[in-house]
Design an enzyme around this catalytic site. Structure first.
Site, short mmCIF file in Angstrom:
data_model
loop_
_atom_site.label_atom_id
_atom_site.label_comp_id
_atom_site.label_asym_id
_atom_site.label_seq_id
_atom_site.Cartn_x
_atom_site.Cartn_y
_atom_site.Cartn_z
N CYS A 1 0.82 -1.21 0.00
CA CYS A 1 0.00 0.00 0.00
C CYS A 1 0.87 1.27 0.00
O CYS A 1 1.51 1.55 -0.99
CB CYS A 1 -0.99 -0.08 1.15
SG CYS A 1 -2.45 0.91 0.85
N HIS B 1 -3.22 -5.21 1.73
CA HIS B 1 -2.48 -5.54 2.97
C HIS B 1 -2.45 -7.05 3.21
O HIS B 1 -3.28 -7.56 3.98
CB HIS B 1 -3.13 -4.85 4.16
CG HIS B 1 -2.86 -3.39 4.23
ND1 HIS B 1 -1.84 -2.85 4.95
CD2 HIS B 1 -3.49 -2.36 3.63
CE1 HIS B 1 -1.83 -1.54 4.82
NE2 HIS B 1 -2.83 -1.21 4.02
N GLU C 1 -0.64 -8.69 5.12
CA GLU C 1 -0.35 -9.01 6.53
C GLU C 1 -1.61 -8.98 7.40
O GLU C 1 -1.56 -9.40 8.55
CB GLU C 1 0.70 -8.02 7.08
CG GLU C 1 0.19 -6.65 7.50
CD GLU C 1 -0.11 -5.70 6.32
OE1 GLU C 1 -0.03 -6.12 5.15
OE2 GLU C 1 -0.46 -4.54 6.61
N1 GLN Z 1 -3.74 6.26 1.39
C1 GLN Z 1 -2.39 6.03 1.84
C2 GLN Z 1 -1.40 6.84 1.02
O1 GLN Z 1 -1.72 7.36 -0.02
C3 GLN Z 1 -2.04 4.54 1.76
C4 GLN Z 1 -2.94 3.73 2.68
C5 GLN Z 1 -2.36 2.45 3.19
O2 GLN Z 1 -1.14 2.27 3.25
N2 GLN Z 1 -3.23 1.57 3.61
O3 GLN Z 1 -0.28 6.98 1.42
#
Ligand code: GLN
Length: 154
Positions: A43, A136, A138
């Site tokens: 992410c 994610h 994890e």
């Molecule tokens: N929305 C976050 C970003 O742009 C990422 C979200 C996440 O890591 N779950 O940095």
């Protein structure tokens, strides 16, 4: 970092992560690490490893040639869980994908391989040393993606 064989850059908030990377002087060390050892990014970690600066305070690390759109599914309340189709070097499987204000991979460089899909969206991808997920892994009990990272990335 010198004691590590591999790194995971986790989810969170990529603006904050990048500000801290620069404030703590970790940029060069992370880039050097990623040129010889494996890094997984989930992410926000994917945003940090990619090559799109849009809405970031400085350039991301550019260790994997992906174009990224942040918050591509909407706001925090639009976060969701859905079934991903994995294709890990010929091993197909379903995986429960937890998407928390997730980014989208908009484009892949030639050396980047798609490894997982949510519909048509590529949600898991890798080059030789860098593995990135827009979700994610994890947050589920299924270790298959972490196992793949440990076994296939050096
Ligand atoms: N929305 C976050 C970003 O742009 C990422 C979200 C996440 O890591 N779950 O940095």
């Amino acid at each position: 970092m010198q004691k590590c064989d591999k790194l995971i850059i986790p989810g969170g908030e990529s603006t904050t992560q990048l500000l801290l990377i620069d404030k703590l002087g970790l940029r060069e060390a992370l880039i050097e690490f990623g040129k010889s050892k494996a890094i997984m990014g989930t992410c926000a970690g994917l945003i940090i490893l990619g090559n799109t600066r849009e809405h970031l305070p400085s350039d991301p690390l550019g260790l994997i040639d992906i174009k990224v759109k942040r918050n591509a599914y909407g706001r925090q309340v639009d976060s969701f869980i859905d079934t991903i189709q994995l294709d890990l070097n010929g091993m197909s499987a379903e995986f429960e994908g937890v998407f928390i204000r997730a980014p989208k991979i908009m484009d892949l460089g030639k050396d980047v391989k798609p490894l997982g899909y949510l519909g048509k969206d590529i949600v898991l991808a890798a080059n030789e040393r860098i593995l990135v997920a827009t979700f994610h892994p994890e947050l589920t009990d299924n270790p298959v993606i972490h196992r793949f990272f440990i076994d296939h990335f050096a």
